[in-house]
Motif scaffolding. Structure first.
Motif, PDB file in Angstrom:
ATOM      1  N   ASP A   1     -58.615 -25.010 -82.797  1.00  0.00           N
ATOM      2  CA  ASP A   1     -58.521 -24.637 -84.199  1.00  0.00           C
ATOM      3  C   ASP A   1     -59.834 -23.956 -84.569  1.00  0.00           C
ATOM      4  O   ASP A   1     -60.865 -24.617 -84.720  1.00  0.00           O
ATOM      5  CB  ASP A   1     -58.284 -25.885 -85.045  1.00  0.00           C
ATOM      6  CG  ASP A   1     -58.189 -25.591 -86.534  1.00  0.00           C
ATOM      7  OD1 ASP A   1     -58.411 -24.421 -86.951  1.00  0.00           O
ATOM      8  OD2 ASP A   1     -57.905 -26.527 -87.295  1.00  0.00           O
ATOM      9  N   GLU A   2     -59.815 -22.626 -84.698  1.00  0.00           N
ATOM     10  CA  GLU A   2     -61.047 -21.882 -84.960  1.00  0.00           C
ATOM     11  C   GLU A   2     -61.731 -22.289 -86.260  1.00  0.00           C
ATOM     12  O   GLU A   2     -62.942 -22.140 -86.390  1.00  0.00           O
ATOM     13  CB  GLU A   2     -60.779 -20.375 -84.976  1.00  0.00           C
ATOM     14  CG  GLU A   2     -60.710 -19.783 -83.604  1.00  0.00           C
ATOM     15  CD  GLU A   2     -60.845 -18.268 -83.633  1.00  0.00           C
ATOM     16  OE1 GLU A   2     -60.257 -17.616 -84.511  1.00  0.00           O
ATOM     17  OE2 GLU A   2     -61.559 -17.751 -82.771  1.00  0.00           O
ATOM     18  N   SER A   3     -60.970 -22.796 -87.215  1.00  0.00           N
ATOM     19  CA  SER A   3     -61.600 -23.218 -88.472  1.00  0.00           C
ATOM     20  C   SER A   3     -62.547 -24.400 -88.249  1.00  0.00           C
ATOM     21  O   SER A   3     -63.390 -24.689 -89.087  1.00  0.00           O
ATOM     22  CB  SER A   3     -60.538 -23.589 -89.512  1.00  0.00           C
ATOM     23  OG  SER A   3     -59.862 -24.782 -89.141  1.00  0.00           O
ATOM     24  N   LYS A   4     -62.419 -25.051 -87.101  1.00  0.00           N
ATOM     25  CA  LYS A   4     -63.323 -26.169 -86.766  1.00  0.00           C
ATOM     26  C   LYS A   4     -64.574 -25.700 -86.016  1.00  0.00           C
ATOM     27  O   LYS A   4     -65.458 -26.501 -85.759  1.00  0.00           O
ATOM     28  CB  LYS A   4     -62.587 -27.196 -85.896  1.00  0.00           C
ATOM     29  CG  LYS A   4     -61.317 -27.721 -86.487  1.00  0.00           C
ATOM     30  CD  LYS A   4     -61.597 -28.868 -87.407  1.00  0.00           C
ATOM     31  CE  LYS A   4     -60.280 -29.483 -87.815  1.00  0.00           C
ATOM     32  NZ  LYS A   4     -60.300 -30.047 -89.116  1.00  0.00           N
TER      33      LYS A   4
ATOM     34  N   THR B   1     -71.086 -25.745 -94.066  1.00  0.00           N
ATOM     35  CA  THR B   1     -70.228 -26.697 -94.770  1.00  0.00           C
ATOM     36  C   THR B   1     -70.609 -28.117 -94.378  1.00  0.00           C
ATOM     37  O   THR B   1     -71.092 -28.361 -93.271  1.00  0.00           O
ATOM     38  CB  THR B   1     -68.738 -26.470 -94.453  1.00  0.00           C
ATOM     39  OG1 THR B   1     -68.510 -26.815 -93.076  1.00  0.00           O
ATOM     40  CG2 THR B   1     -68.318 -25.036 -94.710  1.00  0.00           C
TER      41      THR B   1
ATOM     42  N   SER C   1     -65.719 -19.528 -87.596  1.00  0.00           N
ATOM     43  CA  SER C   1     -65.242 -19.503 -88.974  1.00  0.00           C
ATOM     44  C   SER C   1     -66.226 -18.849 -89.934  1.00  0.00           C
ATOM     45  O   SER C   1     -65.842 -18.465 -91.034  1.00  0.00           O
ATOM     46  CB  SER C   1     -64.898 -20.912 -89.441  1.00  0.00           C
ATOM     47  OG  SER C   1     -66.053 -21.727 -89.461  1.00  0.00           O
ATOM     48  N   GLN C   2     -67.491 -18.699 -89.547  1.00  0.00           N
ATOM     49  CA  GLN C   2     -68.472 -18.077 -90.429  1.00  0.00           C
ATOM     50  C   GLN C   2     -68.415 -16.553 -90.389  1.00  0.00           C
ATOM     51  O   GLN C   2     -69.100 -15.900 -91.154  1.00  0.00           O
ATOM     52  CB  GLN C   2     -69.889 -18.546 -90.062  1.00  0.00           C
ATOM     53  CG  GLN C   2     -70.145 -19.981 -90.460  1.00  0.00           C
ATOM     54  CD  GLN C   2     -71.519 -20.436 -90.030  1.00  0.00           C
ATOM     55  OE1 GLN C   2     -71.945 -20.200 -88.908  1.00  0.00           O
ATOM     56  NE2 GLN C   2     -72.215 -21.110 -90.921  1.00  0.00           N
TER      57      GLN C   2
END
Length: 177
Positions: free
Chosen positions: A166-169, A30, A174-175
């Motif tokens: 924040d794991e989305s970071k 991303t 997140s992959q």
């Protein structure tokens, strides 16, 4: 919360710093994550970590740090022995944090044994299995999970204690599912 409960001692269960600048993971996909990955800079990461960790530990009378796989990134990157004290000196905070080159720590609370663990595994049932193996309740870091796993004997409890991020970071987290 620690202040409200009058908790004076902090144990950091490894992965005190992300060490993105030393990670061997492939670049993320991303735009936002790519800019974070491309901007990974050891000096900047240490400067930021020093500031944030100082703010955290000033709230406590004493702090213990056990090793985690993210601290291991530095060991692999330099290909040499690095004591936890050397890592703390890089952060200029060694005077406040007690450390040892172990991925676990034994704590006795009200006469009850607990292990704070940062094992290699992130398996779902690992905290319960470790609890039976070491005859103690287990607080397990590394898995990013949050939850309780009873030991097979039923005598001990194991907990995945989650992580403060924040794991989305995190592109590497997140992959994958």
């Amino acid at each position: 919360l620690a202040h409200a409960w009058d908790i004076k001692h902090l144990v950091i269960a490894g992965d005190m710093m992300h060490m993105q600048s030393l990670a061997a993971f492939a670049p993320p996909w991303t735009d936002e994550a790519v800019s974070e990955w491309a901007g990974a800079n050891f000096t900047l990461e240490m400067k930021t970590a020093r500031k944030m960790i100082a703010q955290l530990i000033e709230q406590f009378s004493s702090v213990d740090l056990i090793m985690g796989n993210h601290e291991g990134r530095m060991l692999r990157a330099i290909g040499s022995v690095l004591t936890p004290e050397t890592l703390l000196r890089l952060l200029s905070i060694e005077h406040k944090i007690r450390s040892a080159p172990y991925y676990f720590m034994k704590v006795i609370s009200a006469g009850v044994p607990f292990l704070i663990e940062h094992p290699r595994t992130t398996a779902k049932y690992a905290p319960g299995a470790l609890a039976d193996k070491y005859q103690a309740h287990v607080l397990m870091a590394h898995s990013h999970k949050l939850g309780m796993v009873p030991s097979r004997s039923g005598q001990w409890q194991g907990w995945h204690i989650g992580c403060c991020v924040d794991e989305s970071k995190l592109a590497y987290a997140s992959q994958r599912h």
